[in-house]
Write a protein that holds these residues in place. Structure first.
Motif, PDB file in Angstrom:
ATOM      1  N   SER A 170     -21.049   0.964 -16.548  1.00  0.00           N
ATOM      2  CA  SER A 170     -20.597   2.360 -16.546  1.00  0.00           C
ATOM      3  C   SER A 170     -19.104   2.454 -16.245  1.00  0.00           C
ATOM      4  O   SER A 170     -18.400   3.301 -16.783  1.00  0.00           O
ATOM      5  N   VAL A 171     -18.607   1.556 -15.388  1.00  0.00           N
ATOM      6  CA  VAL A 171     -17.184   1.547 -15.063  1.00  0.00           C
ATOM      7  C   VAL A 171     -16.376   1.183 -16.300  1.00  0.00           C
ATOM      8  O   VAL A 171     -15.379   1.832 -16.615  1.00  0.00           O
ATOM      9  N   SER A 172     -16.804   0.161 -17.028  1.00  0.00           N
ATOM     10  CA  SER A 172     -16.106  -0.244 -18.261  1.00  0.00           C
ATOM     11  C   SER A 172     -16.027   0.910 -19.251  1.00  0.00           C
ATOM     12  O   SER A 172     -14.981   1.160 -19.848  1.00  0.00           O
ATOM     13  N   LYS A 173     -17.129   1.621 -19.397  1.00  0.00           N
ATOM     14  CA  LYS A 173     -17.185   2.762 -20.316  1.00  0.00           C
ATOM     15  C   LYS A 173     -16.170   3.844 -19.920  1.00  0.00           C
ATOM     16  O   LYS A 173     -15.421   4.343 -20.745  1.00  0.00           O
ATOM     17  N   LYS A 218     -12.473   2.634 -20.400  1.00  0.00           N
ATOM     18  CA  LYS A 218     -12.093   2.705 -21.815  1.00  0.00           C
ATOM     19  C   LYS A 218     -11.810   4.142 -22.219  1.00  0.00           C
ATOM     20  O   LYS A 218     -10.864   4.425 -22.952  1.00  0.00           O
ATOM     21  N   SER A 219     -12.613   5.081 -21.716  1.00  0.00           N
ATOM     22  CA  SER A 219     -12.416   6.499 -22.005  1.00  0.00           C
ATOM     23  C   SER A 219     -11.083   6.996 -21.451  1.00  0.00           C
ATOM     24  O   SER A 219     -10.348   7.724 -22.128  1.00  0.00           O
ATOM     25  N   GLY A 235      -4.018   6.276 -18.240  1.00  0.00           N
ATOM     26  CA  GLY A 235      -3.796   5.058 -17.490  1.00  0.00           C
ATOM     27  C   GLY A 235      -3.747   3.864 -18.398  1.00  0.00           C
ATOM     28  O   GLY A 235      -3.649   3.993 -19.621  1.00  0.00           O
ATOM     29  N   GLY A 236      -3.808   2.691 -17.781  1.00  0.00           N
ATOM     30  CA  GLY A 236      -3.763   1.466 -18.549  1.00  0.00           C
ATOM     31  C   GLY A 236      -4.357   0.309 -17.781  1.00  0.00           C
ATOM     32  O   GLY A 236      -4.383   0.311 -16.542  1.00  0.00           O
ATOM     33  N   ARG A 262     -14.764  11.200 -14.172  1.00  0.00           N
ATOM     34  CA  ARG A 262     -14.677   9.769 -14.512  1.00  0.00           C
ATOM     35  C   ARG A 262     -14.130   8.959 -13.343  1.00  0.00           C
ATOM     36  O   ARG A 262     -14.654   7.883 -13.028  1.00  0.00           O
ATOM     37  N   VAL A 263     -13.092   9.454 -12.677  1.00  0.00           N
ATOM     38  CA  VAL A 263     -12.522   8.751 -11.522  1.00  0.00           C
ATOM     39  C   VAL A 263     -13.558   8.665 -10.398  1.00  0.00           C
ATOM     40  O   VAL A 263     -13.744   7.613  -9.781  1.00  0.00           O
TER      41      VAL A 263
END
Length: 129
Positions: free
Chosen positions: A6-9, A12-13, A20-21, A115-116
């Motif tokens: 879920s963090v990866s998703k 990426k979003s 961010g980056g 998301r954060v």
């Protein structure tokens, strides 16, 4: 380096949205491998494997996920109502990270707030397993 799916998703979003980056080749002896930097109002949130660093006004605060007692969200229906009434989604809302020695508060934009919050909670929970 591994972190919850879920963090990866959500990372990426955030990346696609321009908030961010990914952090290339960054590590901290205590926090582990650097993952991502989120651009916030007046500060930046650097996400690491074992914690986060909040950078603001030339200062940095490092927090291990294991030291977090609670994360308090101020996202509510009233915030969405206000944004809708003013037709302005460029508002920021406080996010609180409670530690045994105090509270760290920083502002997060409405469009990326959930998301954060999910990223912080999921990273924190993944270390408890």
């Amino acid at each position: 380096m591994s972190h919850p799916k879920s963090v990866s998703k959500h990372l990426k979003s955030l990346n696609v949205s321009g908030y961010g980056g990914f952090i290339p080749f960054s590590s901290d002896p205590e926090l582990g491998q650097g993952v991502y930097e989120v651009y916030l109002d007046g500060c930046a949130l650097n996400i690491f494997e074992k914690g986060v660093v909040i950078k603001f006004e030339g200062k940095s605060v490092g927090i291990l996920y294991s030291d977090i007692l609670n994360i308090t969200s101020h996202l509510s229906a009233a915030v969405f109502s206000q944004a809708s009434a003013t037709q302005n989604v460029n508002i920021s809302i406080p996010l609180e990270i409670h530690l045994s020695e105090g509270v760290v508060v920083f502002e997060v934009q409405l469009l990326i707030y959930s998301r954060v919050l999910i990223i912080l909670n999921d990273m924190r929970q993944s270390l408890k397993k």
